[in-house]
Write a protein that holds these residues in place. Structure first.
Motif, PDB file in Angstrom:
ATOM      1  N   SER A 101      28.577  19.580  38.906  1.00 26.49           N
ATOM      2  CA  SER A 101      28.532  21.039  38.754  1.00 26.49           C
ATOM      3  C   SER A 101      29.942  21.602  38.629  1.00 26.49           C
ATOM      4  O   SER A 101      30.921  20.968  39.048  1.00 26.49           O
ATOM      5  N   ALA A 102      30.011  22.810  38.061  1.00 20.68           N
ATOM      6  CA  ALA A 102      31.317  23.462  37.912  1.00 20.68           C
ATOM      7  C   ALA A 102      31.118  24.970  37.905  1.00 20.68           C
ATOM      8  O   ALA A 102      30.029  25.478  37.628  1.00 20.68           O
ATOM      9  N   GLU A 103      32.188  25.670  38.242  1.00 23.94           N
ATOM     10  CA  GLU A 103      32.258  27.116  38.037  1.00 23.94           C
ATOM     11  C   GLU A 103      33.301  27.385  36.964  1.00 23.94           C
ATOM     12  O   GLU A 103      34.308  26.678  36.872  1.00 23.94           O
ATOM     13  N   VAL A 104      33.025  28.415  36.161  1.00 28.68           N
ATOM     14  CA  VAL A 104      33.927  28.754  35.057  1.00 28.68           C
ATOM     15  C   VAL A 104      34.531  30.126  35.342  1.00 28.68           C
ATOM     16  O   VAL A 104      33.816  31.083  35.641  1.00 28.68           O
ATOM     17  N   ASP A 105      35.846  30.201  35.267  1.00 28.68           N
ATOM     18  CA  ASP A 105      36.573  31.444  35.470  1.00 28.68           C
ATOM     19  C   ASP A 105      37.251  31.854  34.177  1.00 28.68           C
ATOM     20  O   ASP A 105      37.619  31.001  33.346  1.00 28.68           O
ATOM     21  N   ILE A 106      37.429  33.155  34.028  1.00 27.88           N
ATOM     22  CA  ILE A 106      38.225  33.674  32.929  1.00 27.88           C
ATOM     23  C   ILE A 106      39.441  34.363  33.529  1.00 27.88           C
ATOM     24  O   ILE A 106      39.356  34.976  34.602  1.00 27.88           O
ATOM     25  N   GLN A 107      40.564  34.238  32.864  1.00 29.37           N
ATOM     26  CA  GLN A 107      41.773  34.874  33.380  1.00 29.37           C
ATOM     27  C   GLN A 107      41.550  36.376  33.501  1.00 29.37           C
ATOM     28  O   GLN A 107      40.986  37.011  32.614  1.00 29.37           O
ATOM     29  N   CYS A 108      41.971  36.960  34.629  1.00 31.64           N
ATOM     30  CA  CYS A 108      41.698  38.368  34.925  1.00 31.64           C
ATOM     31  C   CYS A 108      42.195  39.264  33.799  1.00 31.64           C
ATOM     32  O   CYS A 108      43.344  39.162  33.366  1.00 31.64           O
ATOM     33  N   PHE A 109      41.310  40.119  33.329  1.00 32.63           N
ATOM     34  CA  PHE A 109      41.670  41.013  32.231  1.00 32.63           C
ATOM     35  C   PHE A 109      42.386  42.251  32.720  1.00 32.63           C
ATOM     36  O   PHE A 109      42.851  43.054  31.934  1.00 32.63           O
ATOM     37  N   GLY A 110      42.496  42.403  34.065  1.00 31.84           N
ATOM     38  CA  GLY A 110      43.247  43.532  34.613  1.00 31.84           C
ATOM     39  C   GLY A 110      44.715  43.216  34.793  1.00 31.84           C
ATOM     40  O   GLY A 110      45.589  44.030  34.495  1.00 31.84           O
ATOM     41  N   CYS A 111      45.000  42.002  35.281  1.00 29.03           N
ATOM     42  CA  CYS A 111      46.391  41.638  35.572  1.00 29.03           C
ATOM     43  C   CYS A 111      46.870  40.435  34.776  1.00 29.03           C
ATOM     44  O   CYS A 111      48.034  40.042  34.883  1.00 29.03           O
ATOM     45  N   HIS A 112      45.988  39.807  33.984  1.00 28.27           N
ATOM     46  CA  HIS A 112      46.333  38.632  33.173  1.00 28.27           C
ATOM     47  C   HIS A 112      46.911  37.507  34.022  1.00 28.27           C
ATOM     48  O   HIS A 112      47.907  36.872  33.659  1.00 28.27           O
ATOM     49  N   GLY A 113      46.274  37.280  35.168  1.00 33.57           N
ATOM     50  CA  GLY A 113      46.643  36.147  35.995  1.00 33.57           C
ATOM     51  C   GLY A 113      47.636  36.428  37.095  1.00 33.57           C
ATOM     52  O   GLY A 113      47.922  35.539  37.913  1.00 33.57           O
ATOM     53  N   GLU A 114      48.168  37.631  37.178  1.00 28.46           N
ATOM     54  CA  GLU A 114      49.201  37.926  38.175  1.00 28.46           C
ATOM     55  C   GLU A 114      48.609  38.275  39.542  1.00 28.46           C
ATOM     56  O   GLU A 114      49.306  38.173  40.557  1.00 28.46           O
ATOM     57  N   GLY A 115      47.357  38.715  39.588  1.00 35.04           N
ATOM     58  CA  GLY A 115      46.729  39.104  40.838  1.00 35.04           C
ATOM     59  C   GLY A 115      46.634  40.610  40.988  1.00 35.04           C
ATOM     60  O   GLY A 115      47.644  41.306  40.866  1.00 35.04           O
ATOM     61  N   CYS A 116      45.411  41.129  41.241  1.00 32.09           N
ATOM     62  CA  CYS A 116      45.219  42.567  41.383  1.00 32.09           C
ATOM     63  C   CYS A 116      43.970  42.813  42.236  1.00 32.09           C
ATOM     64  O   CYS A 116      43.327  41.874  42.716  1.00 32.09           O
ATOM     65  N   ARG A 117      43.612  44.097  42.406  1.00 33.52           N
ATOM     66  CA  ARG A 117      42.437  44.453  43.197  1.00 33.52           C
ATOM     67  C   ARG A 117      41.167  43.875  42.596  1.00 33.52           C
ATOM     68  O   ARG A 117      40.266  43.425  43.307  1.00 33.52           O
ATOM     69  N   LEU A 118      41.088  43.879  41.273  1.00 32.80           N
ATOM     70  CA  LEU A 118      39.872  43.426  40.604  1.00 32.80           C
ATOM     71  C   LEU A 118      39.603  41.953  40.866  1.00 32.80           C
ATOM     72  O   LEU A 118      38.480  41.555  41.175  1.00 32.80           O
ATOM     73  N   CYS A 119      40.619  41.122  40.760  1.00 29.45           N
ATOM     74  CA  CYS A 119      40.444  39.679  40.960  1.00 29.45           C
ATOM     75  C   CYS A 119      40.770  39.269  42.389  1.00 29.45           C
ATOM     76  O   CYS A 119      40.830  38.067  42.688  1.00 29.45           O
ATOM     77  N   LYS A 120      41.012  40.264  43.245  1.00 32.10           N
ATOM     78  CA  LYS A 120      41.329  40.032  44.657  1.00 32.10           C
ATOM     79  C   LYS A 120      42.538  39.128  44.819  1.00 32.10           C
ATOM     80  O   LYS A 120      42.587  38.246  45.682  1.00 32.10           O
ATOM     81  N   GLY A 121      43.499  39.352  43.920  1.00 33.97           N
ATOM     82  CA  GLY A 121      44.773  38.662  44.023  1.00 33.97           C
ATOM     83  C   GLY A 121      44.789  37.250  43.493  1.00 33.97           C
ATOM     84  O   GLY A 121      45.829  36.570  43.557  1.00 33.97           O
ATOM     85  N   GLU A 122      43.674  36.771  42.954  1.00 33.91           N
ATOM     86  CA  GLU A 122      43.598  35.382  42.517  1.00 33.91           C
ATOM     87  C   GLU A 122      44.034  35.170  41.077  1.00 33.91           C
ATOM     88  O   GLU A 122      44.395  34.056  40.686  1.00 33.91           O
ATOM     89  N   GLY A 123      43.972  36.214  40.253  1.00 38.21           N
ATOM     90  CA  GLY A 123      44.350  36.063  38.848  1.00 38.21           C
ATOM     91  C   GLY A 123      43.233  35.563  37.958  1.00 38.21           C
ATOM     92  O   GLY A 123      43.381  35.520  36.742  1.00 38.21           O
ATOM     93  N   TRP A 124      42.092  35.189  38.562  1.00 37.03           N
ATOM     94  CA  TRP A 124      40.945  34.683  37.810  1.00 37.03           C
ATOM     95  C   TRP A 124      39.679  35.365  38.303  1.00 37.03           C
ATOM     96  O   TRP A 124      39.581  35.741  39.471  1.00 37.03           O
ATOM     97  N   ILE A 125      38.693  35.494  37.420  1.00 35.53           N
ATOM     98  CA  ILE A 125      37.403  36.076  37.772  1.00 35.53           C
ATOM     99  C   ILE A 125      36.301  35.096  37.371  1.00 35.53           C
ATOM    100  O   ILE A 125      36.223  34.659  36.207  1.00 35.53           O
ATOM    101  N   GLU A 126      35.468  34.744  38.341  1.00 37.37           N
ATOM    102  CA  GLU A 126      34.352  33.841  38.062  1.00 37.37           C
ATOM    103  C   GLU A 126      33.324  34.543  37.176  1.00 37.37           C
ATOM    104  O   GLU A 126      32.940  35.681  37.438  1.00 37.37           O
ATOM    105  N   ILE A 127      32.887  33.864  36.132  1.00 41.93           N
ATOM    106  CA  ILE A 127      31.888  34.458  35.239  1.00 41.93           C
ATOM    107  C   ILE A 127      30.583  33.667  35.198  1.00 41.93           C
ATOM    108  O   ILE A 127      29.545  34.206  34.832  1.00 41.93           O
ATOM    109  N   LEU A 128      30.619  32.388  35.572  1.00 41.12           N
ATOM    110  CA  LEU A 128      29.377  31.626  35.510  1.00 41.12           C
ATOM    111  C   LEU A 128      29.489  30.343  36.314  1.00 41.12           C
ATOM    112  O   LEU A 128      30.578  29.852  36.621  1.00 41.12           O
TER     113      LEU A 128
END
Length: 339
Positions: A256-283
């Motif tokens: 199994s795997a999870e797929v993340d897309i680079q955060c479209f708010g901070c482009h990987g730098e970390g922000c409120r949307l991605c909770k500082g991780e730079g990535w957002i899980e999509i599936l």
């Protein structure tokens, strides 16, 4: 008595002409012509008159009554006509004036992206299937290798209706329903609403949408899954889109795997949307577990397959650079009119 009758005639005439509405007219009719009215009160005194005076006074009283009734009828008709005229004037419509154009409706941003995803998958040879939102425990959990005592059930935060009926926590039950009804090769997606008892925040909601995908055939590998999902993401976000696959565990897929897309708010730098991780899980995704294939009557020695579950809201957030999932459900026309 004659003087009193003439006084009543004069007073009634003045007040009838001054009446402003039908209610006031009715009050005047009762006042002068009613059973306890002024004219009736005068007539009750006729017993005190001489035999010679009674016919004269009686005739005069009848003339005054008839005169007042005619005047009352005429005044009633005049007030009704004036009332109708005022109503027509107030309700008049100038048909030469331009009308107010209704605001045209349009598709919701979730529907826009979902329709686009359907078109992409249809172009890849997938079928679109649908299933019930009120599901049984068997299809939502047991047939997906999640028996009653499985600890993974605790992470689902399920809305139970009875011990055996629930609001589906995923669109994965459509894997089982499809494999029960059809035989390989299979290529389907199953979009729909799902329900989990999540706290509402910028990226979570108790009601959201998933798109379940399933492919079953001979010779299907993890490479096919990775290639399919990368193609979908790049079709949606462009060739520059960055994704990553992380090892994970789902009871119904192995590996199994999870797929993340680079955060479209901070482009990987970390922000409120991605909770500082730079990535957002999509599936989440993986190869269909052999036990799941066996439960559906498909020989895992002959067939293999992959499955995935896409979070539609997060895809749309990435597509339109939206930083709060709650906007999709607040029905704010200032937001919705942008799409």
């Amino acid at each position: 008595m004659k003087a009193a009758l003439e006084a009543i005639r004069e007073t009634a005439h003045q007040q009838l002409q001054a009446a402003r509405d039908l209610k006031e007219l009715e009050d005047l009719r009762v006042k002068f012509l009613g059973k306890k009215g002024e004219l009736t009160a005068i007539l009750k005194q006729m017993g005190s008159l001489s035999p010679e005076e009674r016919p004269v006074v009686g005739q005069l009283a009848n003339q005054i009554r008839e005169s007042l009734e005619q005047e009352l009828a005429a005044r009633t008709q005049a007030l009704k006509a004036a009332q109708l005229e005022e109503k027509l004037r107030a309700e008049a419509i100038d048909v030469t004036m331009p009308g107010s154009a209704p605001a045209p409706g349009h598709r919701h941003p979730l529907s826009l992206v979902l329709d686009e995803i359907k078109e992409i998958f249809l172009g890849m040879g997938f079928d679109v299937v649908e299933g019930p939102e009120v599901e049984t425990d068997y299809y939502n959990f047991e047939a997906l290798n999640l028996p009653k005592d499985h600890p993974a059930r605790d992470t689902q935060d399920t809305f139970y209706i009875t011990d055996n009926i629930l609001l589906r926590t995923q669109t994965s039950p459509m894997q089982i329903r499809t494999m029960e009804q059809r035989k390989p090769p299979l290529r389907i997606i199953a979009p729909g609403r799902v329900y989990r008892s999540d706290a509402v925040d910028a990226t979570h909601s108790p009601v959201f949408h998933q798109i379940e995908g399933l492919v079953v055939d001979r010779g299907i590998t993890m490479a096919d899954l990775k290639g399919c999902l990368e193609a979908i993401v790049k079709r949606l976000y462009g060739e520059e889109a960055v994704v990553r696959f992380r090892p994970h565990h789902f009871p119904f897929t192995e590996p199994s795997a999870e797929v993340d897309i680079q955060c479209f708010g901070c482009h990987g730098e970390g922000c409120r949307l991605c909770k500082g991780e730079g990535w957002i899980e999509i599936l989440g995704c993986g190869m269909v577990h052999p036990k799941v294939l066996s439960i559906c009557g498909i020989d895992p020695e002959e067939y293999s397959g992959f499955a995935f579950g896409i979070g539609l809201e997060r895809l749309v957030m990435g597509r339109y650079a939206i930083d709060d999932l709650r906007l999709f459900y607040e029905n704010d026309l200032r937001f919705l009119s942008q799409f």
